[in-house]
Design a protein around this motif. Structure first.
Motif, PDB file in Angstrom:
ATOM      1  N   LEU A   1      15.740  -8.359   7.313  1.00 47.87           N
ATOM      2  CA  LEU A   1      16.638  -7.463   8.046  1.00 47.87           C
ATOM      3  C   LEU A   1      17.318  -6.463   7.118  1.00 47.87           C
ATOM      4  N   LEU A   2      17.366  -6.775   5.831  1.00 51.90           N
ATOM      5  CA  LEU A   2      17.947  -5.843   4.864  1.00 51.90           C
ATOM      6  C   LEU A   2      17.186  -4.520   4.825  1.00 51.90           C
ATOM      7  N   ALA A   3      15.922  -4.544   5.246  1.00 51.02           N
ATOM      8  CA  ALA A   3      15.122  -3.310   5.234  1.00 51.02           C
ATOM      9  C   ALA A   3      15.723  -2.229   6.120  1.00 51.02           C
ATOM     10  N   LEU A   4      16.566  -2.609   7.068  1.00 49.05           N
ATOM     11  CA  LEU A   4      17.255  -1.622   7.902  1.00 49.05           C
ATOM     12  C   LEU A   4      18.152  -0.713   7.062  1.00 49.05           C
ATOM     13  N   LEU A   5      18.549  -1.197   5.888  1.00 51.38           N
ATOM     14  CA  LEU A   5      19.451  -0.432   5.023  1.00 51.38           C
ATOM     15  C   LEU A   5      18.714   0.306   3.910  1.00 51.38           C
ATOM     16  N   ALA A   6      17.393   0.134   3.832  1.00 52.20           N
ATOM     17  CA  ALA A   6      16.645   0.696   2.703  1.00 52.20           C
ATOM     18  C   ALA A   6      16.735   2.217   2.653  1.00 52.20           C
TER      19      ALA A   6
ATOM     20  N   PHE B   1       0.804  -1.226   0.000  1.00 53.56           N
ATOM     21  CA  PHE B   1       0.000   0.000   0.000  1.00 53.56           C
ATOM     22  C   PHE B   1       0.834   1.273   0.000  1.00 53.56           C
ATOM     23  N   TRP B   2       2.059   1.208   0.559  1.00 49.68           N
ATOM     24  CA  TRP B   2       2.797   2.448   0.783  1.00 49.68           C
ATOM     25  C   TRP B   2       4.015   2.638  -0.115  1.00 49.68           C
ATOM     26  N   THR B   3       4.488   1.612  -0.811  1.00 45.49           N
ATOM     27  CA  THR B   3       5.665   1.803  -1.659  1.00 45.49           C
ATOM     28  C   THR B   3       5.427   2.832  -2.762  1.00 45.49           C
ATOM     29  N   PRO B   4       4.272   2.824  -3.457  1.00 43.76           N
ATOM     30  CA  PRO B   4       4.055   3.901  -4.435  1.00 43.76           C
ATOM     31  C   PRO B   4       4.089   5.287  -3.788  1.00 43.76           C
ATOM     32  N   ALA B   5       3.503   5.419  -2.593  1.00 45.73           N
ATOM     33  CA  ALA B   5       3.527   6.702  -1.888  1.00 45.73           C
ATOM     34  C   ALA B   5       4.945   7.052  -1.442  1.00 45.73           C
TER      35      ALA B   5
ATOM     36  N   VAL C   1      14.426   0.089  -3.546  1.00 50.71           N
ATOM     37  CA  VAL C   1      13.552  -0.705  -4.422  1.00 50.71           C
ATOM     38  C   VAL C   1      13.982  -2.167  -4.428  1.00 50.71           C
ATOM     39  N   ILE C   2      15.281  -2.413  -4.592  1.00 53.05           N
ATOM     40  CA  ILE C   2      15.783  -3.787  -4.610  1.00 53.05           C
ATOM     41  C   ILE C   2      15.625  -4.447  -3.243  1.00 53.05           C
ATOM     42  N   ILE C   3      15.914  -3.695  -2.179  1.00 55.27           N
ATOM     43  CA  ILE C   3      15.789  -4.256  -0.829  1.00 55.27           C
ATOM     44  C   ILE C   3      14.344  -4.605  -0.512  1.00 55.27           C
ATOM     45  N   ILE C   4      13.414  -3.734  -0.858  1.00 58.23           N
ATOM     46  CA  ILE C   4      11.995  -4.032  -0.619  1.00 58.23           C
ATOM     47  C   ILE C   4      11.573  -5.248  -1.446  1.00 58.23           C
TER      48      ILE C   4
ATOM     49  N   PHE D   1       7.778  -2.331 -11.003  1.00 54.20           N
ATOM     50  CA  PHE D   1       7.823  -3.554 -11.806  1.00 54.20           C
ATOM     51  C   PHE D   1       9.052  -4.380 -11.444  1.00 54.20           C
ATOM     52  N   VAL D   2      10.208  -3.723 -11.355  1.00 52.17           N
ATOM     53  CA  VAL D   2      11.445  -4.424 -10.981  1.00 52.17           C
ATOM     54  C   VAL D   2      11.322  -4.990  -9.567  1.00 52.17           C
ATOM     55  N   LEU D   3      10.748  -4.199  -8.661  1.00 54.23           N
ATOM     56  CA  LEU D   3      10.577  -4.640  -7.274  1.00 54.23           C
ATOM     57  C   LEU D   3       9.799  -5.954  -7.212  1.00 54.23           C
ATOM     58  N   TYR D   4       8.691  -6.016  -7.934  1.00 52.82           N
ATOM     59  CA  TYR D   4       7.859  -7.216  -7.851  1.00 52.82           C
ATOM     60  C   TYR D   4       8.397  -8.363  -8.696  1.00 52.82           C
ATOM     61  N   ILE D   5       9.225  -8.055  -9.704  1.00 51.50           N
ATOM     62  CA  ILE D   5       9.945  -9.130 -10.398  1.00 51.50           C
ATOM     63  C   ILE D   5      10.843  -9.863  -9.402  1.00 51.50           C
ATOM     64  N   ILE D   6      11.507  -9.087  -8.544  1.00 51.12           N
ATOM     65  CA  ILE D   6      12.386  -9.682  -7.543  1.00 51.12           C
ATOM     66  C   ILE D   6      11.599 -10.578  -6.584  1.00 51.12           C
ATOM     67  N   THR D   7      10.377 -10.175  -6.239  1.00 49.81           N
ATOM     68  CA  THR D   7       9.605 -10.978  -5.283  1.00 49.81           C
ATOM     69  C   THR D   7       9.214 -12.336  -5.850  1.00 49.81           C
TER      70      THR D   7
END
Length: 512
Positions: free
Chosen positions: A359-364, A294-298, A376-379, A316-322
Motif C-alpha cells: 500500500l506504500l506504493a500509493l505514496l511513491a 521491467f519498468w523501474t529502469p524506464a 526508490v525506497i518504497i518500491i 542497487f539500493v532498491l534491490y538491497i531493500i528487497t
C-alpha cells in the motif's frame, strides 16, 4: 542404497538450496538485460517507444504463462534433474539469441547477413523506412523472448519440486525464501553489471555474457543433484528429518525412487479449490513484481532523466531493500513453532501481514516530487513484501498437494501469474505513451494543442527534454500514468489474499 549411517545429521539439503538460489539468480539476470539496455541502446537503434517495449514484455509474459502450464507437467514427467537441465539450457539459448537480433534485422532489411554487430548498426541506420525497422526488430526480439520464456518457465516448478523433495513442510517456506531471494540478487546484480558491460562491450555482449552463466550452472547441477534417499552426502539422520512428514503427505517416495499411486492430470488439478486459490493469488500479484522489474529502469529514465549507468545506484539500493524478503520464510515458521498453527494457517497469517506493505506504493509518485529516493525506497519495500508473499504462496502448494502434483500445480499458478503480467505490461506501455502524449502540458498548454502534428506522429524521445532545456515549463503526463499503475500494484495483494482465504479457509491436504 548408498546411505551414510552417522548419527549426526548432515545438512546437504542446504547445498541443493544454494544451487536453486543461483539458478533463480541467473533466471532473473537473463530477463533483466532487456530492461536495462532498451532505453539507452535499443530505442535509438531500432526507434522503439514505450508501447513497443510494452508489447515485447507483455508477450514474454504470455509466452511464460503458457509455458508454465506445460513446464510443470514437463518437470513432473521428466523428473527434477533432467527437467531442470532442459529448462536452463533452453532459456540460456534464448538469452543469447537477443544479441543477434540486430544482425538479423540488418539481414532482413538490407541483405547484409554476414556482418559484425557494429556493421549491422550501420546498415540499419541506412534504412529510410523507420516503421519497417521497428516492426522487424520488435518481431525478432519477441521470438528471442519466446525461447527465453519457454525455458525460464521451468525454473520455479523444478525448484519447488526440489524443495519438496529435500525439506520437510515446516522448512519449505524458509528454503523457498532463500532460493527465491535469487530473484532479488539477480535483480540486484543486474544494474551494477549489465549497463557497464553494454557500455564497454556493446549491448549485444551483455546478452551473451549473462546468457552464458546458465551453461556453467548446468555443470554443477549434473554433478551435485540426486534424490535425497540415494545421495551419498545425505545420511540416515538427515533423510529422516527430510521425510518427517511422510505419514501426512499424500505420496512419499518409495525406496527405489519411484512414485506411489496415480499421476495427477491437469484436468484433475483444476478440480480443487486449492489450485484456484493458488492460481488467483499468482494472477493478482506476479504482474506487480514483473512491472517493478521491467519498468523501474524506464521509470527512472522517463520521470527523472537518468540513463542506465546513473540509475545503477538507485536500483542497487532498491534491490538491497528487497532482501528483507528473507523474513518471509521465518515468520510463518514462527507462527507454526511458537503459536502452534498448522502450516497453511501460519502462511496465510504471514501473507496478510505482507499484503499491507505494498500500500506504500500509493505514496511513491507523490513522494517523487521531493526526491527520487522516496519512490526508490518504497518500491524496494513493496518488492520485499512481494518476495516474502511469493515464498509463502509457492509453499502452500507443497503444504496441500502430493509431491507428484507439485510441479503441475505450480505451473498452473505460473500460467495465471503470466497472464496477469501480460495484462499489466501491455497496459503499462500503452498507458505511458498515451499519458505522455495526451496529458503533457507545455507552459500550461496541452502538448497536442501546441503541437497538433503529434496526433498522428510519434513524439521523438528527446523532444520533451529539448523543450525543458529551452526554458519551457513542462509537466510530463507520464508521471500520472505511473501513478495509476502504482495504485493498482498497491491494492493487488489484499484482493488476492481475500479471495484465497474465501476459497480455502482452512488447511486441507489432498490425498491420492
Amino acid at each position: 542404497m548408498a546411505q551414510n549411517t552417522e548419527t549426526k545429521a548432515t545438512n546437504f539439503r542446504w547445498s541443493i538450496c544454494v544451487l536453486l538460489f543461483f539458478a533463480t539468480t541467473i533466471n532473473y539476470l537473463d530477463r533483466q538485460v532487456l530492461s536495462l539496455t532498451w532505453k539507452d541502446y535499443l530505442q535509438p537503434e531500432f526507434h522503439w517507444d514505450n508501447n513497443d517495449y510494452g508489447n515485447i514484455t507483455a508477450l514474454f509474459s504470455i509466452f511464460y504463462a503458457g509455458s508454465m502450464l506445460l513446464a510443470g507437467k514437463f518437470i513432473d514427467w521428466m523428473d527434477t534433474k533432467k527437467g531442470f537441465l532442459w529448462a536452463i539450457f533452453i532459456w540460456s539459448i534464448g538469452a543469447v539469441l537477443h544479441a543477434f537480433c540486430g544482425i538479423a534485422t540488418s539481414g532482413l532489411l538490407t541483405g547484409r547477413w554476414f556482418v559484425g554487430f557494429a556493421e549491422a548498426k550501420e546498415a540499419i541506420a541506412t534504412v529510410n523506412n523507420v516503421s519497417l525497422v521497428i516492426s522487424t526488430s520488435v518481431t525478432l526480439f519477441i521470438f528471442a523472448r519466446l525461447v527465453l520464456a519457454i525455458g525460464e518457465a521451468g525454473n520455479f516448478p523444478a525448484a519447488i519440486k526440489t524443495t519438496a523433495e529435500y525439506f520437510p513442510k515446516k522448512d519449505r517456506a524458509f528454503a523457498t525464501s532463500i532460493f527465491n531471494a535469487g530473484a532479488t540478487v539477480g535483480a540486484l546484480a543486474a544494474p551494477v553489471s549489465i549497463p557497464f558491460i553494454a557500455k564497454a562491450l556493446g549491448w549485444e555482449m551483455a546478452f551473451i555474457i549473462i546468457g552464458a552463466l546458465g551453461f556453467v550452472w548446468m555443470g554443477f547441477w549434473i554433478f551435485y543433484y540426486k534424490k535425497p534417499h540415494v545421495h551419498k552426502k545425505v545420511n540416515a539422520s538427515e533423510l529422516a528429518y527430510i521425510q518427517q512428514d511422510k505419514d501426512d503427505e499424500a505420496d512419499s517416495l518409495n525406496l527405489e525412487g519411484g512414485d506411489n499411486g496415480k499421476k495427477f492430470t491437469l484436468k484433475e488439478c483444476f478440480k480443487y479449490r486449492q489450485t484456484w486459490a493458488f492460481a488467483f493469488g499468482k494472477f493478482m500479484t506476479d504482474g506487480v513484481w514483473w512491472f517493478y522489474l521491467f519498468w523501474t529502469p524506464a521509470y527512472l529514465s522517463s520521470v527523472y532523466g537518468m540513463d542506465s549507468t546513473q540509475s545503477a545506484l538507485p536500483l542497487f539500493v532498491l534491490y538491497i531493500i528487497t532482501l528483507l524478503a528473507i523474513i518471509g520464510g521465518w515468520l510463518p515458521r514462527y507462527f507454526v513453532d511458537k503459536l502452534g498453527l498448522d502450516p497453511y494457517a501460519g502462511r496465510m497469517r504471514a501473507m496478510l501481514i505482507f499484503a499491507f506493505f505494498p500500500l506504500l506504493a500509493l505514496l511513491a509518485q507523490p513522494g517523487g516530487n521531493y526526491s527520487y529516493w522516496i519512490p526508490v525506497i518504497i518500491i524496494g519495500v513493496a518488492g520485499a513484501a512481494h518476495q516474502a508473499w511469493s515464498a509463502n504462496i509457492f509453499s502452500t502448494v507443497g503444504d496441500m498437494f502430493p509431491k507428484k502434483a507439485i510441479a503441475t500445480v505450480t505451473g498452473i499458478g505460473g500460467m495465471a501469474g503470466g497472464i496477469g503480467s501480460f495484462l499489466i505490461n501491455k497496459s503499462s506501455g500503452a498507458l505511458f505513451d498515451f499519458s505522455h502524449k495526451n496529458w503533457t502540458t507545455i507552459d500550461g498548454v496541452p502538448l497536442l494543442e501546441k503541437y497538433p502534428k503529434f496526433n498522428t506522429e510519434r513524439i521523438p524521445e528527446d523532444f520533451v527534454n529539448q523543450l525543458k532545456a529551452s526554458g519551457a515549463i513542462v509537466s510530463d503526463g507520464i508521471s500520472t500514468g505511473y501513478m495509476i499503475i502504482f495504485s493498482v500494484c498497491a491494492v493487488a495483494y489484499l484482493v488476492a489474499w481475500g479471495v484465497m482465504k474465501a476459497l480455502v479457509p482452512t488447511y486441507k491436504v489432498i490425498k491420492d
